[in-house]
Design a protein around this motif. Sequence first.
Motif, PDB file in Angstrom:
ATOM      1  N   GLU A 182       0.821  -1.201   0.000  1.00 38.02           N
ATOM      2  CA  GLU A 182       0.000   0.000   0.000  1.00 38.02           C
ATOM      3  C   GLU A 182       0.859   1.257   0.000  1.00 38.02           C
ATOM      4  OE1 GLU A 182      -3.084   0.622  -0.335  1.00 38.02           O
ATOM      5  OE2 GLU A 182      -4.061  -1.325  -0.141  1.00 38.02           O
ATOM      6  N   THR A 183       1.781   1.336   0.945  1.00 41.78           N
ATOM      7  CA  THR A 183       2.655   2.503   1.050  1.00 41.78           C
ATOM      8  C   THR A 183       4.074   2.039   1.357  1.00 41.78           C
ATOM      9  OG1 THR A 183       2.153   2.760   3.413  1.00 41.78           O
ATOM     10  CG2 THR A 183       0.827   4.046   1.845  1.00 41.78           C
ATOM     11  N   CYS A 184       5.020   2.834   0.933  1.00 39.68           N
ATOM     12  CA  CYS A 184       6.430   2.573   1.213  1.00 39.68           C
ATOM     13  C   CYS A 184       7.013   3.850   1.813  1.00 39.68           C
ATOM     14  CB  CYS A 184       7.185   2.172  -0.060  1.00 39.68           C
ATOM     15  SG  CYS A 184       8.929   1.776   0.223  1.00 39.68           S
ATOM     16  N   GLN A 185       7.349   3.803   3.088  1.00 37.36           N
ATOM     17  CA  GLN A 185       7.854   4.972   3.791  1.00 37.36           C
ATOM     18  C   GLN A 185       9.365   4.878   3.938  1.00 37.36           C
ATOM     19  OE1 GLN A 185       5.734   5.160   7.504  1.00 37.36           O
ATOM     20  NE2 GLN A 185       3.825   5.822   6.554  1.00 37.36           N
ATOM     21  N   ASN A 186      10.011   5.994   3.628  1.00 37.19           N
ATOM     22  CA  ASN A 186      11.464   6.073   3.722  1.00 37.19           C
ATOM     23  C   ASN A 186      11.849   6.751   5.026  1.00 37.19           C
ATOM     24  OD1 ASN A 186      14.225   6.333   3.307  1.00 37.19           O
ATOM     25  ND2 ASN A 186      13.979   8.169   2.044  1.00 37.19           N
ATOM     26  N   SER A 187      12.686   6.111   5.808  1.00 30.46           N
ATOM     27  CA  SER A 187      13.142   6.671   7.083  1.00 30.46           C
ATOM     28  C   SER A 187      14.660   6.728   7.063  1.00 30.46           C
ATOM     29  CB  SER A 187      12.648   5.798   8.259  1.00 30.46           C
ATOM     30  OG  SER A 187      13.139   6.300   9.486  1.00 30.46           O
ATOM     31  N   SER A 188      15.203   7.946   6.994  1.00 24.94           N
ATOM     32  CA  SER A 188      16.646   8.140   6.973  1.00 24.94           C
ATOM     33  C   SER A 188      17.062   8.982   8.177  1.00 24.94           C
ATOM     34  CB  SER A 188      17.095   8.824   5.672  1.00 24.94           C
ATOM     35  OG  SER A 188      16.419  10.065   5.519  1.00 24.94           O
ATOM     36  N   ASN A 189      18.280   8.781   8.662  1.00 25.88           N
ATOM     37  CA  ASN A 189      18.781   9.458   9.850  1.00 25.88           C
ATOM     38  C   ASN A 189      20.056  10.195   9.484  1.00 25.88           C
ATOM     39  OD1 ASN A 189      19.744  10.232  12.400  1.00 25.88           O
ATOM     40  ND2 ASN A 189      18.836   8.432  13.382  1.00 25.88           N
ATOM     41  N   PHE A 190      19.943  11.487   9.256  1.00 30.74           N
ATOM     42  CA  PHE A 190      21.104  12.281   8.875  1.00 30.74           C
ATOM     43  C   PHE A 190      22.085  12.423  10.035  1.00 30.74           C
ATOM     44  CE2 PHE A 190      23.240  16.427   8.576  1.00 30.74           C
ATOM     45  CZ  PHE A 190      23.899  16.268   7.370  1.00 30.74           C
ATOM     46  N   THR A 191      21.589  12.467  11.262  1.00 21.47           N
ATOM     47  CA  THR A 191      22.469  12.603  12.424  1.00 21.47           C
ATOM     48  C   THR A 191      23.400  11.402  12.553  1.00 21.47           C
ATOM     49  OG1 THR A 191      20.771  13.900  13.565  1.00 21.47           O
ATOM     50  CG2 THR A 191      22.528  12.966  14.915  1.00 21.47           C
ATOM     51  N   SER A 192      22.868  10.215  12.361  1.00 22.38           N
ATOM     52  CA  SER A 192      23.710   9.010  12.432  1.00 22.38           C
ATOM     53  C   SER A 192      24.758   9.009  11.326  1.00 22.38           C
ATOM     54  CB  SER A 192      22.830   7.763  12.336  1.00 22.38           C
ATOM     55  OG  SER A 192      21.918   7.708  13.409  1.00 22.38           O
ATOM     56  N   TYR A 193      24.342   9.430  10.139  1.00 22.10           N
ATOM     57  CA  TYR A 193      25.306   9.508   9.034  1.00 22.10           C
ATOM     58  C   TYR A 193      26.426  10.486   9.364  1.00 22.10           C
ATOM     59  CZ  TYR A 193      27.146  11.768   4.836  1.00 22.10           C
ATOM     60  OH  TYR A 193      27.972  12.362   3.920  1.00 22.10           O
ATOM     61  N   TYR A 194      26.066  11.658   9.893  1.00 21.16           N
ATOM     62  CA  TYR A 194      27.075  12.682  10.176  1.00 21.16           C
ATOM     63  C   TYR A 194      28.005  12.223  11.300  1.00 21.16           C
ATOM     64  CZ  TYR A 194      28.994  17.403  10.476  1.00 21.16           C
ATOM     65  OH  TYR A 194      29.822  18.483  10.443  1.00 21.16           O
ATOM     66  N   ASN A 195      27.435  11.553  12.317  1.00 23.14           N
ATOM     67  CA  ASN A 195      28.284  11.045  13.409  1.00 23.14           C
ATOM     68  C   ASN A 195      29.201   9.941  12.928  1.00 23.14           C
ATOM     69  OD1 ASN A 195      27.100  12.832  15.212  1.00 23.14           O
ATOM     70  ND2 ASN A 195      25.529  11.367  15.862  1.00 23.14           N
ATOM     71  N   ALA A 196      28.730   9.145  11.978  1.00 25.53           N
ATOM     72  CA  ALA A 196      29.583   8.078  11.437  1.00 25.53           C
ATOM     73  C   ALA A 196      30.755   8.668  10.663  1.00 25.53           C
ATOM     74  CB  ALA A 196      28.762   7.151  10.552  1.00 25.53           C
ATOM     75  N   CYS A 197      30.500   9.740   9.930  1.00 23.97           N
ATOM     76  CA  CYS A 197      31.596  10.399   9.209  1.00 23.97           C
ATOM     77  C   CYS A 197      32.551  11.094  10.185  1.00 23.97           C
ATOM     78  CB  CYS A 197      31.025  11.432   8.233  1.00 23.97           C
ATOM     79  SG  CYS A 197      30.126  10.718   6.849  1.00 23.97           S
ATOM     80  N   HIS A 198      32.020  11.737  11.211  1.00 33.69           N
ATOM     81  CA  HIS A 198      32.806  12.388  12.261  1.00 33.69           C
ATOM     82  C   HIS A 198      33.921  13.244  11.675  1.00 33.69           C
ATOM     83  CE1 HIS A 198      33.912  13.065  16.375  1.00 33.69           C
ATOM     84  NE2 HIS A 198      35.145  12.697  16.158  1.00 33.69           N
ATOM     85  N   PRO A 199      33.590  14.284  10.949  1.00 33.68           N
ATOM     86  CA  PRO A 199      34.647  15.148  10.385  1.00 33.68           C
ATOM     87  C   PRO A 199      35.389  15.893  11.491  1.00 33.68           C
ATOM     88  CG  PRO A 199      32.481  16.120  10.072  1.00 33.68           C
ATOM     89  CD  PRO A 199      32.244  14.748  10.619  1.00 33.68           C
ATOM     90  N   LYS A 200      36.699  16.012  11.348  1.00 31.15           N
ATOM     91  CA  LYS A 200      37.515  16.704  12.342  1.00 31.15           C
ATOM     92  C   LYS A 200      37.375  18.216  12.223  1.00 31.15           C
ATOM     93  CE  LYS A 200      40.970  13.026  12.574  1.00 31.15           C
ATOM     94  NZ  LYS A 200      42.407  12.677  12.418  1.00 31.15           N
TER      95      LYS A 200
END
Length: 329
Positions: free
Chosen positions: A235-253
Amino acid sequence: MSRFHPLDFRLMAMSQFQILTLLCQTAVWTIGSDLNQFLTQQLATSQAVSREVFEAQVVALVEQMQTTTVANVKYTDQLVSLVILNSGIMSALNTNSYLINNPLVLNYNILHGNYPVGNYIISNASNLNNIYCTCAYQSNCTFQAGYYNYSIRPGINDNSVYQPSPPPMFIVPGMLVGCLPHDAMLLSTLECFYNRSCLDLIGVSQAIIPLNVTAPSRFRVNTTVNTMFEQRFVETCQNSSNFTSYYNACHPKACSYNYAQRGNFLYALTILVSLIGGLTTILGIFVPLLVQFFRHLLAKCRGEAIPTIENNPEGRWLFLLFLIYFTFM
């Protein structure tokens, strides 16, 4: 040989519902497999991207997964139908073809079913324009299913046409029959299962609750099973993305940015004053040392007394102006 007419709903009903169950199970398995494969992918970027770019990339990946899944399901199902048709596999229900004994030659002949094209209209049952769809060349020959009060098979000397005459006792709305239960089910709709009276006509138990026609759904009542299957009954397909987790995983100095801007007069004057001030300081330190070093070296070579040089500010300014003049010329 079944006692039911080839167009009788009771002949194909059980096989069609089994196929519908397999289609649902296939959709569930496909969705689970594709999700597991999708979750193993990694989003690698050389630099940390913005939230807007991140969400756009995730949406593109999800749409690509959905498009690929629908295409794979569609092509796989078509491949199965083509293999059955080209291999000449005979249905166990004897709906696409059946054997008939010819006592004159002591062997069996295979007769393929021919189905009229179009919807059944009782008042115009004899006028079908002699257009038929033969199971020898197509597997999606279909006709509306109904309940017939007789069993009839074409003889060996006729055109082996499953002619719907006399008319059936009643027609099952939305349900089709034809060469193969699989193809007939895909082209059918489930509109009968939204109506209690229709369920009573085909003998469905009162314990079975009809489908809710008012329930919100992107599929209409007359949507074919094939359309729903290609969409995996989702019926529906919902997209759930977490930008905070992505940014923390990258952890730019560190984070930095630059922008191009044309300098004005004040900016140029500031740079020039800074340059003059820096050169004055540097030359004030190193020029006297270099001059004293060369004079000392020259006096030593001539055997003269070593003169001393005072740190003269005026001399430094003259040397600075001389250096700037030749630098910007």
